[in-house]
Design a protein around this motif. Structure first.
Motif, PDB file in Angstrom:
ATOM      1  N   GLY A 172       3.089   6.687 -35.584  1.00 18.71           N
ATOM      2  CA  GLY A 172       2.136   7.052 -34.538  1.00 18.71           C
ATOM      3  C   GLY A 172       0.744   7.273 -35.094  1.00 18.71           C
ATOM      4  O   GLY A 172       0.441   6.923 -36.236  1.00 18.71           O
ATOM      5  N   GLY A 173      -0.118   7.844 -34.287  1.00 19.31           N
ATOM      6  CA  GLY A 173      -1.468   8.152 -34.722  1.00 19.31           C
ATOM      7  C   GLY A 173      -2.233   6.934 -35.192  1.00 19.31           C
ATOM      8  O   GLY A 173      -2.195   5.867 -34.564  1.00 19.31           O
ATOM      9  N   ILE A 174      -2.897   7.056 -36.325  1.00 18.45           N
ATOM     10  CA  ILE A 174      -3.755   5.997 -36.842  1.00 18.45           C
ATOM     11  C   ILE A 174      -2.968   4.726 -37.147  1.00 18.45           C
ATOM     12  O   ILE A 174      -3.491   3.612 -37.019  1.00 18.45           O
ATOM     13  CB  ILE A 174      -4.521   6.478 -38.101  1.00 18.45           C
ATOM     14  CG1 ILE A 174      -5.580   5.442 -38.516  1.00 18.45           C
ATOM     15  CG2 ILE A 174      -3.550   6.763 -39.235  1.00 18.45           C
ATOM     16  CD1 ILE A 174      -6.679   5.248 -37.513  1.00 18.45           C
TER      17      ILE A 174
ATOM     18  N   THR B 119      -0.430   3.418 -35.498  1.00 14.00           N
ATOM     19  CA  THR B 119      -0.243   2.637 -34.276  1.00 14.00           C
ATOM     20  C   THR B 119      -1.553   2.030 -33.803  1.00 14.00           C
ATOM     21  O   THR B 119      -1.582   0.919 -33.268  1.00 14.00           O
ATOM     22  CB  THR B 119       0.367   3.516 -33.172  1.00 14.00           C
ATOM     23  OG1 THR B 119       1.474   4.238 -33.691  1.00 14.00           O
ATOM     24  CG2 THR B 119       0.860   2.658 -32.008  1.00 14.00           C
ATOM     25  N   TRP B 120      -2.659   2.767 -33.998  1.00 12.97           N
ATOM     26  CA  TRP B 120      -3.974   2.221 -33.627  1.00 12.97           C
ATOM     27  C   TRP B 120      -4.340   1.031 -34.509  1.00 12.97           C
ATOM     28  O   TRP B 120      -4.915   0.046 -34.023  1.00 12.97           O
ATOM     29  CB  TRP B 120      -5.039   3.311 -33.723  1.00 12.97           C
ATOM     30  CG  TRP B 120      -5.037   4.235 -32.541  1.00 12.97           C
ATOM     31  CD1 TRP B 120      -4.472   5.464 -32.467  1.00 12.97           C
ATOM     32  CD2 TRP B 120      -5.615   3.977 -31.250  1.00 12.97           C
ATOM     33  NE1 TRP B 120      -4.645   6.000 -31.210  1.00 12.97           N
ATOM     34  CE2 TRP B 120      -5.353   5.124 -30.452  1.00 12.97           C
ATOM     35  CE3 TRP B 120      -6.312   2.907 -30.706  1.00 12.97           C
ATOM     36  CZ2 TRP B 120      -5.780   5.213 -29.124  1.00 12.97           C
ATOM     37  CZ3 TRP B 120      -6.747   3.003 -29.386  1.00 12.97           C
ATOM     38  CH2 TRP B 120      -6.470   4.136 -28.609  1.00 12.97           C
TER      39      TRP B 120
ATOM     40  N   PRO C 185      -0.853   2.399 -28.550  1.00 10.30           N
ATOM     41  CA  PRO C 185      -1.091   3.724 -29.145  1.00 10.30           C
ATOM     42  C   PRO C 185      -1.364   4.800 -28.103  1.00 10.30           C
ATOM     43  O   PRO C 185      -1.064   5.978 -28.332  1.00 10.30           O
ATOM     44  CB  PRO C 185      -2.309   3.498 -30.058  1.00 10.30           C
ATOM     45  CG  PRO C 185      -2.970   2.279 -29.533  1.00 10.30           C
ATOM     46  CD  PRO C 185      -1.874   1.427 -29.001  1.00 10.30           C
TER      47      PRO C 185
ATOM     48  N   ASP D 144       0.882   8.222 -28.101  1.00  9.63           N
ATOM     49  CA  ASP D 144       0.322   9.534 -28.424  1.00  9.63           C
ATOM     50  C   ASP D 144      -0.034  10.403 -27.224  1.00  9.63           C
ATOM     51  O   ASP D 144      -0.337  11.577 -27.387  1.00  9.63           O
ATOM     52  CB  ASP D 144      -0.927   9.365 -29.296  1.00  9.63           C
ATOM     53  CG  ASP D 144      -0.598   8.753 -30.647  1.00  9.63           C
ATOM     54  OD1 ASP D 144       0.547   8.910 -31.105  1.00  9.63           O
ATOM     55  OD2 ASP D 144      -1.483   8.113 -31.245  1.00  9.63           O
TER      56      ASP D 144
END
Length: 231
Positions: A45-47, A49-50, A90, A94
Protein backbone atom coordinates in the motif's frame (compact mmCIF):
# COMPACT_ATOMS: atom_id res chain seq x y z
CA UNK A 1 -6.25 -32.83 -55.99
CA UNK A 2 -6.01 -30.60 -52.90
CA UNK A 3 -4.56 -32.18 -49.75
CA UNK A 4 -7.04 -32.56 -46.96
CA UNK A 5 -6.16 -31.31 -43.51
CA UNK A 6 -6.06 -33.82 -40.69
CA UNK A 7 -8.36 -32.85 -37.88
CA UNK A 8 -8.37 -33.71 -34.24
CA UNK A 9 -11.44 -35.24 -32.56
CA UNK A 10 -12.50 -31.69 -31.65
CA UNK A 11 -12.63 -30.83 -35.35
CA UNK A 12 -9.70 -28.39 -35.29
CA UNK A 13 -6.55 -28.88 -37.36
CA UNK A 14 -3.57 -29.97 -35.20
CA UNK A 15 -1.54 -26.85 -35.99
CA UNK A 16 -4.36 -24.57 -34.91
CA UNK A 17 -4.85 -26.54 -31.71
CA UNK A 18 -1.12 -26.41 -30.92
CA UNK A 19 -1.10 -22.66 -31.57
CA UNK A 20 -4.04 -22.18 -29.21
CA UNK A 21 -2.28 -24.21 -26.49
CA UNK A 22 0.88 -22.16 -26.99
CA UNK A 23 -1.03 -18.88 -26.76
CA UNK A 24 -2.87 -20.07 -23.65
CA UNK A 25 0.41 -21.08 -22.00
CA UNK A 26 1.89 -17.66 -22.79
CA UNK A 27 -1.19 -15.96 -21.35
CA UNK A 28 -0.99 -17.96 -18.12
CA UNK A 29 2.75 -17.40 -17.63
CA UNK A 30 2.49 -13.68 -18.39
CA UNK A 31 -0.50 -13.32 -16.06
CA UNK A 32 1.34 -15.07 -13.22
CA UNK A 33 4.35 -12.78 -13.67
CA UNK A 34 2.15 -9.67 -13.62
CA UNK A 35 0.24 -10.85 -10.55
CA UNK A 36 3.52 -11.73 -8.85
CA UNK A 37 4.70 -8.15 -9.36
CA UNK A 38 1.42 -6.45 -8.46
CA UNK A 39 0.47 -8.38 -5.31
CA UNK A 40 3.42 -7.30 -3.11
CA UNK A 41 2.88 -3.66 -4.12
CA UNK A 42 -0.83 -3.89 -3.35
CA UNK A 43 -0.07 -5.54 0.00
CA UNK A 44 2.39 -2.81 0.96
CA UNK A 45 0.00 0.00 0.00
CA UNK A 46 0.93 3.64 0.33
CA UNK A 47 3.73 4.85 -1.93
CA UNK A 48 4.25 1.36 -3.38
CA UNK A 49 0.72 1.26 -4.81
CA UNK A 50 1.02 4.83 -6.09
CA UNK A 51 4.26 3.94 -7.90
CA UNK A 52 2.56 0.90 -9.44
CA UNK A 53 -0.36 3.08 -10.58
CA UNK A 54 1.96 5.73 -12.05
CA UNK A 55 4.00 3.14 -13.96
CA UNK A 56 0.85 1.50 -15.26
CA UNK A 57 -0.58 4.88 -16.26
CA UNK A 58 2.56 5.71 -18.25
CA UNK A 59 2.54 2.35 -20.04
CA UNK A 60 -1.18 2.51 -20.84
CA UNK A 61 -0.97 6.08 -22.10
CA UNK A 62 2.01 5.14 -24.29
CA UNK A 63 -0.01 2.28 -25.80
CA UNK A 64 -3.08 4.51 -26.23
CA UNK A 65 -1.01 6.96 -28.26
CA UNK A 66 0.40 4.12 -30.36
CA UNK A 67 -3.06 2.71 -30.93
CA UNK A 68 -4.68 6.06 -31.80
CA UNK A 69 -1.77 7.62 -33.71
CA UNK A 70 -2.94 10.58 -35.79
CA UNK A 71 -6.22 11.04 -33.89
CA UNK A 72 -7.40 14.44 -32.71
CA UNK A 73 -7.23 16.16 -29.35
CA UNK A 74 -10.54 14.74 -28.16
CA UNK A 75 -9.23 11.16 -28.48
CA UNK A 76 -6.04 12.18 -26.67
CA UNK A 77 -8.11 13.67 -23.83
CA UNK A 78 -10.26 10.53 -23.69
CA UNK A 79 -7.11 8.41 -23.42
CA UNK A 80 -5.77 10.60 -20.64
CA UNK A 81 -8.98 10.16 -18.64
CA UNK A 82 -9.26 6.44 -19.41
CA UNK A 83 -5.64 5.63 -18.53
CA UNK A 84 -5.92 7.91 -15.50
CA UNK A 85 -8.28 5.34 -13.96
CA UNK A 86 -5.14 3.49 -12.88
CA UNK A 87 -4.91 5.98 -10.01
CA UNK A 88 -8.18 4.67 -8.60
CA UNK A 89 -6.21 1.64 -7.39
CA UNK A 90 -4.14 3.40 -4.68
CA UNK A 91 -7.18 5.51 -3.76
CA UNK A 92 -9.22 2.34 -3.15
CA UNK A 93 -6.28 0.74 -1.30
CA UNK A 94 -5.71 3.60 1.13
CA UNK A 95 -9.08 5.36 1.46
CA UNK A 96 -10.73 2.78 3.71
CA UNK A 97 -8.06 1.45 6.04
CA UNK A 98 -7.76 -1.40 6.79
CA UNK A 99 -10.57 -2.57 4.47
CA UNK A 100 -9.01 -0.97 1.38
CA UNK A 101 -6.69 -3.95 0.91
CA UNK A 102 -9.66 -6.31 1.04
CA UNK A 103 -11.60 -4.19 -1.46
CA UNK A 104 -8.71 -3.99 -3.91
CA UNK A 105 -8.12 -7.74 -3.75
CA UNK A 106 -11.85 -8.27 -4.28
CA UNK A 107 -11.67 -5.98 -7.33
CA UNK A 108 -8.77 -7.93 -8.81
CA UNK A 109 -10.39 -11.29 -8.08
CA UNK A 110 -13.70 -10.30 -9.67
CA UNK A 111 -12.01 -8.96 -12.81
CA UNK A 112 -9.68 -11.94 -13.22
CA UNK A 113 -12.50 -14.43 -12.59
CA UNK A 114 -14.76 -12.63 -15.06
CA UNK A 115 -12.05 -12.70 -17.73
CA UNK A 116 -11.07 -16.35 -17.19
CA UNK A 117 -14.60 -17.74 -16.94
CA UNK A 118 -15.73 -15.67 -19.94
CA UNK A 119 -12.83 -17.02 -22.00
CA UNK A 120 -13.48 -20.68 -21.25
CA UNK A 121 -17.30 -20.60 -21.21
CA UNK A 122 -17.38 -18.65 -24.45
CA UNK A 123 -15.11 -21.17 -26.17
CA UNK A 124 -16.90 -24.18 -24.72
CA UNK A 125 -20.49 -23.04 -25.28
CA UNK A 126 -20.29 -20.51 -28.10
CA UNK A 127 -23.63 -19.28 -29.37
CA UNK A 128 -24.84 -15.77 -30.23
CA UNK A 129 -22.33 -12.95 -30.27
CA UNK A 130 -22.45 -10.26 -27.60
CA UNK A 131 -21.53 -7.21 -29.69
CA UNK A 132 -20.17 -8.44 -33.04
CA UNK A 133 -19.72 -4.93 -34.43
CA UNK A 134 -17.35 -4.12 -31.55
CA UNK A 135 -15.75 -7.46 -30.67
CA UNK A 136 -16.63 -10.33 -33.04
CA UNK A 137 -15.27 -13.08 -30.77
CA UNK A 138 -17.19 -12.30 -27.59
CA UNK A 139 -20.35 -14.29 -26.96
CA UNK A 140 -23.36 -13.91 -24.69
CA UNK A 141 -22.50 -17.26 -23.09
CA UNK A 142 -19.01 -15.94 -22.34
CA UNK A 143 -20.39 -12.78 -20.74
CA UNK A 144 -22.78 -14.77 -18.55
CA UNK A 145 -20.06 -17.26 -17.66
CA UNK A 146 -17.79 -14.41 -16.66
CA UNK A 147 -20.47 -12.89 -14.44
CA UNK A 148 -21.19 -16.22 -12.73
CA UNK A 149 -17.48 -16.88 -12.26
CA UNK A 150 -16.91 -13.49 -10.65
CA UNK A 151 -19.82 -14.04 -8.25
CA UNK A 152 -18.62 -17.51 -7.25
CA UNK A 153 -15.00 -16.45 -6.65
CA UNK A 154 -16.04 -13.33 -4.72
CA UNK A 155 -18.44 -15.36 -2.58
CA UNK A 156 -15.71 -17.84 -1.66
CA UNK A 157 -13.36 -14.96 -0.84
CA UNK A 158 -16.00 -13.29 1.36
CA UNK A 159 -16.59 -16.56 3.18
CA UNK A 160 -12.90 -16.58 4.16
CA UNK A 161 -12.43 -12.95 5.19
CA UNK A 162 -14.68 -11.14 7.72
CA UNK A 163 -14.94 -7.69 6.13
CA UNK A 164 -18.14 -8.22 4.13
CA UNK A 165 -21.03 -10.65 3.87
CA UNK A 166 -21.17 -13.23 1.10
CA UNK A 167 -24.33 -11.63 -0.28
CA UNK A 168 -22.75 -8.18 -0.46
CA UNK A 169 -19.64 -9.59 -2.14
CA UNK A 170 -21.73 -11.54 -4.64
CA UNK A 171 -23.81 -8.52 -5.64
CA UNK A 172 -20.73 -6.33 -5.79
CA UNK A 173 -18.88 -8.87 -7.93
CA UNK A 174 -21.78 -9.01 -10.38
CA UNK A 175 -21.59 -5.23 -10.80
CA UNK A 176 -17.81 -5.36 -11.13
CA UNK A 177 -18.07 -8.11 -13.76
CA UNK A 178 -20.49 -6.05 -15.87
CA UNK A 179 -18.23 -2.98 -15.72
CA UNK A 180 -15.17 -5.13 -16.37
CA UNK A 181 -16.71 -6.51 -19.55
CA UNK A 182 -17.80 -3.01 -20.54
CA UNK A 183 -14.20 -1.83 -20.13
CA UNK A 184 -13.04 -4.71 -22.30
CA UNK A 185 -15.61 -3.85 -24.98
CA UNK A 186 -14.63 -0.18 -24.87
CA UNK A 187 -11.00 -0.96 -25.62
CA UNK A 188 -12.02 -3.51 -28.26
CA UNK A 189 -14.10 -0.83 -29.94
CA UNK A 190 -11.18 1.58 -29.94
CA UNK A 191 -8.86 -1.04 -31.44
CA UNK A 192 -11.44 -1.84 -34.09
CA UNK A 193 -11.86 1.87 -34.88
CA UNK A 194 -8.12 2.30 -35.41
CA UNK A 195 -7.67 -1.11 -37.03
CA UNK A 196 -5.16 -2.58 -34.59
CA UNK A 197 -5.15 -6.09 -33.12
CA UNK A 198 -3.34 -5.36 -29.83
CA UNK A 199 -2.47 -2.16 -28.00
CA UNK A 200 1.20 -3.25 -28.18
CA UNK A 201 3.38 -6.36 -27.97
CA UNK A 202 4.97 -5.54 -24.61
CA UNK A 203 3.53 -8.64 -22.88
CA UNK A 204 4.14 -12.04 -24.57
CA UNK A 205 0.86 -13.80 -25.28
CA UNK A 206 -1.16 -10.87 -23.98
CA UNK A 207 -0.50 -8.01 -26.39
CA UNK A 208 -0.19 -4.82 -24.37
CA UNK A 209 -0.88 -3.59 -20.88
CA UNK A 210 -4.12 -1.95 -21.99
CA UNK A 211 -5.27 -5.32 -23.31
CA UNK A 212 -4.79 -6.73 -19.82
CA UNK A 213 -6.15 -3.95 -17.63
CA UNK A 214 -9.07 -2.69 -19.75
CA UNK A 215 -11.49 -4.70 -17.61
CA UNK A 216 -9.78 -3.59 -14.41
CA UNK A 217 -10.08 0.06 -15.42
CA UNK A 218 -13.77 -0.38 -16.16
CA UNK A 219 -14.47 -2.20 -12.89
CA UNK A 220 -12.54 0.37 -10.87
CA UNK A 221 -15.28 2.92 -11.54
CA UNK A 222 -18.07 1.32 -9.43
CA UNK A 223 -15.55 0.35 -6.76
CA UNK A 224 -14.35 3.95 -6.54
CA UNK A 225 -17.97 5.15 -6.28
CA UNK A 226 -18.50 2.70 -3.41
CA UNK A 227 -15.38 3.98 -1.64
CA UNK A 228 -16.42 7.62 -2.06
CA UNK A 229 -19.92 6.93 -0.75
CA UNK A 230 -18.68 5.03 2.29
CA UNK A 231 -15.84 7.29 3.44
Amino acid sequence: MKPTSVETPSGKPPRRKLREHSELTQRIVSALVLVGIALPLIWLGGIATWIMAAALFALCLYEWRLMTAGAGASIAALGLAYCGLTFTLPIIRDALLPDGLFLLILLFLAVIASDVFAYFSGRAIGGPKLMPSVSPNKTISGALGGLVGAVVVASVYAAIVPQVTVMTAAVGAAVLAVFSQAGDLFESGMKRRFNVKDSSQLIPGHGGFLDRVDGLLGASIPMLVYVVLTT
